[in-house]
Design a protein around this motif. Structure first.
Motif, mmCIF file in Angstrom:
data_model
loop_
_atom_site.group_PDB
_atom_site.id
_atom_site.type_symbol
_atom_site.label_atom_id
_atom_site.label_comp_id
_atom_site.label_asym_id
_atom_site.label_seq_id
_atom_site.Cartn_x
_atom_site.Cartn_y
_atom_site.Cartn_z
ATOM 1 N N SER A 11 0.830 -1.207 0.000
ATOM 2 C CA SER A 11 0.000 0.000 0.000
ATOM 3 C C SER A 11 0.858 1.246 0.000
ATOM 4 N N VAL A 14 2.490 1.794 -3.382
ATOM 5 C CA VAL A 14 1.559 2.298 -4.399
ATOM 6 C C VAL A 14 1.293 3.778 -4.169
ATOM 7 N N CYS A 15 1.084 4.149 -2.905
ATOM 8 C CA CYS A 15 0.804 5.557 -2.610
ATOM 9 C C CYS A 15 1.979 6.443 -3.023
ATOM 10 N N THR A 18 2.268 6.629 -6.795
ATOM 11 C CA THR A 18 1.178 7.439 -7.324
ATOM 12 C C THR A 18 1.486 8.914 -7.184
ATOM 13 N N LEU A 21 4.362 9.953 -9.539
ATOM 14 C CA LEU A 21 3.973 9.985 -10.959
ATOM 15 C C LEU A 21 3.045 11.143 -11.265
ATOM 16 N N SER A 22 2.101 11.425 -10.346
ATOM 17 C CA SER A 22 1.119 12.456 -10.667
ATOM 18 C C SER A 22 1.698 13.854 -10.535
ATOM 19 N N ASP A 26 8.285 16.915 -16.444
ATOM 20 C CA ASP A 26 9.358 16.325 -17.204
ATOM 21 C C ASP A 26 10.191 17.347 -17.942
ATOM 22 N N LYS A 52 -12.683 21.421 -27.011
ATOM 23 C CA LYS A 52 -13.145 22.027 -25.767
ATOM 24 C C LYS A 52 -12.764 23.488 -25.907
ATOM 25 N N TYR A 54 -12.332 27.310 -24.142
ATOM 26 C CA TYR A 54 -12.238 28.138 -22.939
ATOM 27 C C TYR A 54 -12.198 29.600 -23.377
ATOM 28 N N ILE B 12 -7.462 2.237 0.232
ATOM 29 C CA ILE B 12 -6.443 3.268 -0.038
ATOM 30 C C ILE B 12 -5.769 2.984 -1.371
ATOM 31 N N TRP B 13 -5.441 1.751 -1.587
ATOM 32 C CA TRP B 13 -4.783 1.317 -2.806
ATOM 33 C C TRP B 13 -5.655 1.630 -4.036
ATOM 34 N N SER B 16 -6.042 5.309 -4.793
ATOM 35 C CA SER B 16 -4.798 5.989 -5.152
ATOM 36 C C SER B 16 -4.502 5.860 -6.635
ATOM 37 N N ILE B 17 -4.854 4.754 -7.234
ATOM 38 C CA ILE B 17 -4.472 4.464 -8.617
ATOM 39 C C ILE B 17 -4.976 5.521 -9.619
ATOM 40 N N LEU B 19 -5.306 8.587 -9.447
ATOM 41 C CA LEU B 19 -4.580 9.850 -9.388
ATOM 42 C C LEU B 19 -3.525 9.945 -10.483
ATOM 43 N N ILE B 20 -3.010 8.833 -10.875
ATOM 44 C CA ILE B 20 -1.993 8.835 -11.926
ATOM 45 C C ILE B 20 -2.569 9.488 -13.178
ATOM 46 N N GLN B 23 -4.626 13.995 -12.603
ATOM 47 C CA GLN B 23 -4.012 15.016 -11.789
ATOM 48 C C GLN B 23 -4.689 16.365 -12.035
ATOM 49 N N ASP B 24 -4.561 17.255 -11.043
ATOM 50 C CA ASP B 24 -5.153 18.575 -11.160
ATOM 51 C C ASP B 24 -4.270 19.437 -12.046
ATOM 52 N N VAL B 52 -6.864 19.758 -18.983
ATOM 53 C CA VAL B 52 -6.583 18.335 -19.200
ATOM 54 C C VAL B 52 -6.679 18.081 -20.701
ATOM 55 N N HIS B 78 3.175 17.016 -20.925
ATOM 56 C CA HIS B 78 3.961 15.855 -20.499
ATOM 57 C C HIS B 78 4.947 15.465 -21.598
#
Lengths: 302, 160
Positions: A11, A14-15, A18, A21-22, A26, A52, A54, B12-13, B16-17, B19-20, B23-24, B52, B78
């Motif tokens: 766990s 993974v957190c 995550t 990565l988020s 780069d 889209k 804006y 939680i796991w 969490s996934i 989010l990859i 993202q905001d 996005v 990205h």
């Protein structure tokens, strides 16, 4: 390793992955490509249809930045007094007046008026908290303003930051009607303030040209609410600004041409004719109309 | 007790996934690698925005550019989504005024505006480094950082 530890380890991993990565930004992007030009063209064709849109508007500080503070005097009497804030009890009235106050803040900051800037920043913070646009004007921002009262550029940036924080908060939290009410209040007040800085009509004056140009910002503001007009608050905001758009629509010179001059790779100059050339009569009509709308808002007569 | 703990960890796991992928993006133009001109005369324009984007999206930003100002438009996204393709479009005629395809997909453009204009900035990503399956599924942020400064006093090209 027992099962409990294994699960905890997985766990946690993974957190961490995550989060990393988020948040990744780069900076090593230039090496090679996996697609050839033909494939790229195919992708380009595919993406033409999906859109889209804006539509964005300048901040009050940017709308007011045409005011030449060296030539013009600060006028306290044209601002919405801070004491009026007690009148606004309903959320809608508070929200549209927040747009008014954030513009008054920008005006005070533009002239480097320390006391007024802090006063308006505090009232903006107070109303923003009441309508739950939390954290957009925090103590730190007010402290920064207090510590930078002698630097006009810093005050300008702080007033701009307050507005941008609100806009981003509304966008992030999906509050388009709040965004529309604040933006409409801000537009109305910036037009009101700039038109009241002009003593006599002079078509060559930059201020006139700028007030004419605000028609473009207004058009974008209206476009930004497309698809939201069923919302009563958006519809209310549109009703407020519609009379101004009607005046801009009638101004001669609509549909100005655009010329483009390329000055080497990475540099363009865009010229042409201005879309809205104000006449003296247009200006008076605009000034009276915006004053009437704005005075109704600040006296809570809507 | 053990089962409850396992459930909590799995929850939680599970949450969490995503989010990859989601993202905001609100302030990506500030925190991403959009090229910023450090000249103090340039201010950040409030119409800088992020959104996005997927490799199959085209996004349009309708931006008001005030006259007698120089602007810099910079784009970032990205790593896998580069190059960014952008076009400046006249909103009234839909005429394409500029296409960065003609400049080998440069990521930053300086534009001087003699008069106030609203332009559409149409943005898409070519995702040359992405694999076909990533093109369909992957979402990232696209940032448009706008900076401006006033024209020097002598430079006036106005047509009334």
């Amino acid at each position: 390793m027992n099962l409990k530890r294994l699960i905890r380890f997985l766990s946690l991993s993974v957190c961490i992955c995550t989060t990393v990565l988020s948040c990744k930004s780069d900076r090593t992007r230039r090496a090679g490509s996996e697609f050839g030009d033909d494939e790229t063209e195919e992708i380009i064709e595919k993406i033409e249809d999906i859109k889209k849109v804006y539509n964005l508007c300048p901040s009050p500080a940017e709308m007011l930045s045409i005011i030449d503070v060296r030539e013009m005097k600060f006028k306290t009497d044209i601002l919405n007094p801070v004491s009026n804030s007690d009148k606004y009890m309903e959320v809608r009235s508070m929200t549209v007046n927040l747009g008014i106050y954030v513009t008054d803040l920008a005006y005070a900051a533009l002239f480097g008026r320390r006391e007024e800037t802090i006063d308006y920043l505090e009232i903006v913070q107070d109303i923003a908290e009441k309508i739950r646009i939390t954290g957009t004007v925090d103590k730190q921002l007010i402290e920064r303003a207090k510590n930078n009262v002698d630097y006009i550029d810093s005050l300008f940036n702080i007033s701009n930051e307050a507005f941008i924080n609100m806009i981003f908060f509304c966008e992030k939290n999906d509050r388009p009607s709040t965004l529309m009410l604040i933006s409409s209040g801000a537009f109305i007040e910036s037009l009101y303030l700039s038109s009241n800085m002009i003593e006599a009509f002079d078509s060559t004056d930059n201020m006139f040209r700028h007030i004419g140009d605000q028609g473009e910002a207004l058009e974008n503001l209206i476009k930004s609410s497309e698809g939201e007009s069923a919302d009563p608050n958006v519809s209310y905001a549109l009703e407020l600004i519609r009379p101004l758009m009607n005046i801009y629509d009638q101004i001669e010179g609509k549909g100005g041409i655009t010329s483009v001059k390329k000055e080497g790779a990475g540099k363009l100059v865009i010229g042409g004719k201005s879309k809205n050339n104000l006449s003296g009569a247009d200006f008076i009509k605009l000034k009276e109309t915006v004053a009437s709308i704005r005075n109704n808002i600040i006296s809570n007569n809507n | 007790m053990k089962i409850i703990r396992i459930c909590i960890f799995l929850c939680i796991w599970f949450f969490s996934i995503p989010l990859i992928w989601s993202q905001d993006c609100t302030t990506y133009h500030e925190v991403g690698d959009c090229i910023m001109d450090r000249d103090k005369a340039y201010k950040i324009y409030s119409q800088s925005r992020s959104a996005v984007i997927s490799a199959t999206d085209t996004i349009e930003f309708g931006i008001v550019f005030y006259g007698q100002k120089d602007y810099i438009c910079s784009f970032c996204t990205h790593q896998k989504f580069y190059p960014v393709r952008f076009r400046l479009i006249d909103p009234d005629t839909r005429e394409v005024l500029y296409d960065n395809k003609d400049d080998n997909y440069i990521e930053s453009l300086g534009v001087g505006f003699d008069v106030t204009k609203t332009l559409i900035i149409q943005v898409s990503v070519l995702a040359r480094k992405a694999k076909p399956e990533e093109i369909k599924e992957y979402l990232s942020c696209i940032g448009l950082l706008l900076q401006y400064k006033n024209y020097p006093d002598k430079k006036v090209n106005l047509q009334m």
